[in-house]
Design an enzyme around this catalytic site. Sequence first.
Site, PDB file in Angstrom:
ATOM      1  N   ASP A 335     -82.833 -46.172   1.378  1.00  0.00           N
ATOM      2  CA  ASP A 335     -83.632 -46.072   0.006  1.00  0.00           C
ATOM      3  C   ASP A 335     -83.762 -47.542  -0.669  1.00  0.00           C
ATOM      4  OD1 ASP A 335     -84.836 -43.620   0.582  1.00  0.00           O
ATOM      5  OD2 ASP A 335     -83.309 -43.786   0.855  1.00  0.00           O
ATOM      6  N   LYS A 336     -84.383 -47.963  -1.297  1.00  0.00           N
ATOM      7  CA  LYS A 336     -84.563 -48.651  -3.020  1.00  0.00           C
ATOM      8  C   LYS A 336     -84.244 -48.209  -4.141  1.00  0.00           C
ATOM      9  CE  LYS A 336     -87.360 -52.224  -5.816  1.00  0.00           C
ATOM     10  NZ  LYS A 336     -88.452 -53.856  -5.134  1.00  0.00           N
TER      11      LYS A 336
END
Length: 696
Positions: A335-336
């Site tokens: 995930d960012k």
Amino acid sequence: MLLSFSYVTDHVGFSGTIKNSPSDFIVTEIEMPQHALRDIRAESLHKNSEALTEQSSLCLQQPKKLRTEPAGLCAEGCGGGSVPSPSERHPGRAGSECSASPNETRREGDAELESGLEEDSVFESLLGKPKSELLHKFACHLKDVWDSESNADPSTEEFSLGPVLDKKNRADLHSAVRQKFPFLITVTKDNEMIVKGNADYRELCQLVTEKETSDFFKFLDAKVENSTFSFEPDGNKEHRKVVHHFINRRFGKLLETKSFTVTDVNDQSNMSITVRFREKSWPRKRSGGGFQEKQDLYTAFTLQKENLETLEAIGFLAAELGVLPSDFSYTGIKDKKAITYQPMVVKKVTPERLKEIGSKMEKKGMRIHNIHSTFQHLRLGQLKGNHFDIVVRDLKRHSDDSSADLKDRISEAMENVKTKGFVNYYGPQRFGQGQNVQTDQIGLALLNEKMVKAVKLFFTPEDTDDPVNNAKRYFLQTEDAKGALTMLPEFKVREKMLLRALNRYGVNHEGCAKGWLSIPHSMRIFYVHAYCSKIWNEAASYRLKIYGSQVVEGDLVFLEESGENISLNDKVHVVTAPEESANKYSINQVVLPMVGHSIKYPNNKVGQWYHERLSKDELQMCKFRVPSLQLNIPGCYRPILKNVQNLSYFLEGSEKGIEIEDNDLSESKIALHISFDLDPSCYATVCLREIMKCDF
């Protein structure tokens, strides 16, 4: 992406916000134990980033049964004839192994299917299924000849894999053949790869068991520095001399041998031959600093990143270290909007060099931990899953819910999902959540071979005023690749690779195709996989909408008990009408195909839906191969439902460290802390969606 999608549980849920800050969403890869990594080193292959290699292993000793398949096919293994007993060659030795049949996969392969990992084997990925099957048949035939003709010459028969132009693909194929079929060797003639029998393997098989021979050649191929290999204890001194002589004659420049005393389980002493690499056999060069280092250098580390995409982080690292993004290997995209921890390996970089850039990377939102030398890249099979520590804030009941207190709703939701699992959708981050152009749109353009459209979608800017989006905006307006190139920051490696090719070849169909070829294969196929994932999500929603949790005729179910020596397609069974009536299968066994050229579709309304959906995107005739981009999408199967493991939670007040008592629950001041593990390719946001009954 998930607004119209289904749920499998029937609780009411609650609302809240996630990812208020990166520290509210922490992801840690669950690594294989170190001893397991050591065990698979000799068998593992270099993986293409984001590409799955389906691993196979040696089959167990053949059962004593007649071959029931036609000649040329593998039944229990590659060779059904009579093999001279090792005990006849020298007393005290027995046991034989054959190489895996073309359809054999380990139990690890089952886990990969269940987890929905999207890539096929190295052979099918690089050769295509027909050529891969011919290779397996050639290997089986050669073993049959060896088994029936004691004086057979291993080099008399050859099999051509055809021209393989890409150097890395050739290296991957060389490695794959040696690991899968240690009794074969590969040679390259003017980019054409030829496979033939390994005379050294054949000769050693006359001296020791086939298992020892196979293990020895895998040890030889792995070339792990400071490692050793030991043959089985052998009390026959004259026989040991023959083995010593063979190894020194054939591999004396690379290996050295010595006999050591060993003690068996009955405390009886015996002698065993141990082999190790000679010190001088390790290629070395002198670096600028004057010290010695290996030419094939790999450094492992743990990457901690915050508010960064995995590929973006690699771009920063590659630019700073002066290497290519393809020199990095990892086991998944993280995930960012989170703090994530994941193992990585970089090629051609020393641990000292990696330590030097630590402070610079911290300014980019990254930290580098646990730096140490290693021997090879990572591969997807090494990922066991991910552990999540998540904080959900701003907790409230849903606006239409006034029948119970919030704590009851939370408890009900947790227990329900713990028991029933969740719908195994791909999460929104798979598609570039919030972007003007999502990754699946680029993938569709590539499948339709609309190269120029795919490039322009790739360079579609976001609605922000920064150097990257300004450069993209300029390119779309002018098609001036050289000018856009000068505007991009160094860490935008993919964009720069593509623009350099476009500047050289032009912004036309041929030039754009060459542009896509200029970026790593794993990045090209990433977009196509995003499209396939979108179709899977829609198919799962449709399947649950029309049939619910009932297993119906025509569904596909995964048969875990079906054995190891069969293909993935054969492990997927089509439910019959009597089986539906008998409720033979559960919804947890139902899988749906990820579209590709080698999968079968459900034999009910869902199968018809697939065909209509692909027709809508003009893919009804698509072969899911794009030769001009070296893309091969065989497809696979993904379970509709998945379970969450080790789920735990507690409620905490807005003041850090103060737990809420049962009678002191105020919606505006509490946060929910959730901890759980998920299998590879499962999404925490999707699990949370099922728990909370809301979309993010």
